[in-house]
Scaffold this motif. Structure first.
Motif, mmCIF file in Angstrom:
data_model
loop_
_atom_site.group_PDB
_atom_site.id
_atom_site.type_symbol
_atom_site.label_atom_id
_atom_site.label_comp_id
_atom_site.label_asym_id
_atom_site.label_seq_id
_atom_site.Cartn_x
_atom_site.Cartn_y
_atom_site.Cartn_z
ATOM 1 N N THR A 99 8.786 -23.664 45.091
ATOM 2 C CA THR A 99 7.779 -23.922 46.127
ATOM 3 C C THR A 99 7.665 -22.779 47.132
ATOM 4 O O THR A 99 6.661 -22.677 47.822
ATOM 5 C CB THR A 99 8.099 -25.225 46.871
ATOM 6 N N SER A 100 8.644 -21.907 47.195
ATOM 7 C CA SER A 100 8.567 -20.783 48.119
ATOM 8 C C SER A 100 7.915 -19.558 47.477
ATOM 9 O O SER A 100 7.642 -18.576 48.154
ATOM 10 C CB SER A 100 9.965 -20.417 48.615
ATOM 11 N N GLN A 101 7.643 -19.626 46.173
ATOM 12 C CA GLN A 101 7.026 -18.512 45.462
ATOM 13 C C GLN A 101 5.523 -18.726 45.355
ATOM 14 O O GLN A 101 5.043 -19.853 45.418
ATOM 15 C CB GLN A 101 7.633 -18.380 44.065
ATOM 16 N N PRO A 102 4.753 -17.644 45.141
ATOM 17 C CA PRO A 102 3.302 -17.809 44.983
ATOM 18 C C PRO A 102 2.964 -18.522 43.671
ATOM 19 O O PRO A 102 3.777 -18.512 42.728
ATOM 20 C CB PRO A 102 2.775 -16.364 44.974
ATOM 21 N N PRO A 103 1.797 -19.165 43.586
ATOM 22 C CA PRO A 103 1.406 -19.889 42.375
ATOM 23 C C PRO A 103 1.383 -19.020 41.122
ATOM 24 O O PRO A 103 1.593 -19.514 40.020
ATOM 25 C CB PRO A 103 0.001 -20.401 42.702
#
Length: 69
Positions: A20-24
């Motif tokens: 969830t802390s990484q980009p899609p």
């Protein structure tokens, strides 16, 4: 990291981890390795908010675009 299942066409990929802390794009790249669908051709459908154990649906095709001769 939440673990979700992803449905693509008639296949279901269980236990896919999402950062969830990484980009899609990172998730799409991870799913590209599983399905063969390039990230730019993926559409990820989420109903409501993203939760652990949720089922996502992915739309897209692994086939390349046909070029004119």
């Amino acid at each position: 990291m939440p673990t979700v299942s992803v449905k693509w066409q008639k296949q279901i990929f269980p236990a896919v981890e999402i950062g969830t802390s990484q980009p899609p794009f990172e998730f799409k790249s991870q799913f590209c390795a599983l399905s063969g669908v390039p990230p730019e051709r993926q559409k990820i459908m989420v109903q409501g908010g993203l939760q652990k154990g949720q089922k996502l649906m992915m739309m897209g095709t692994a086939d390349g675009i046909v070029q004119a001769p």
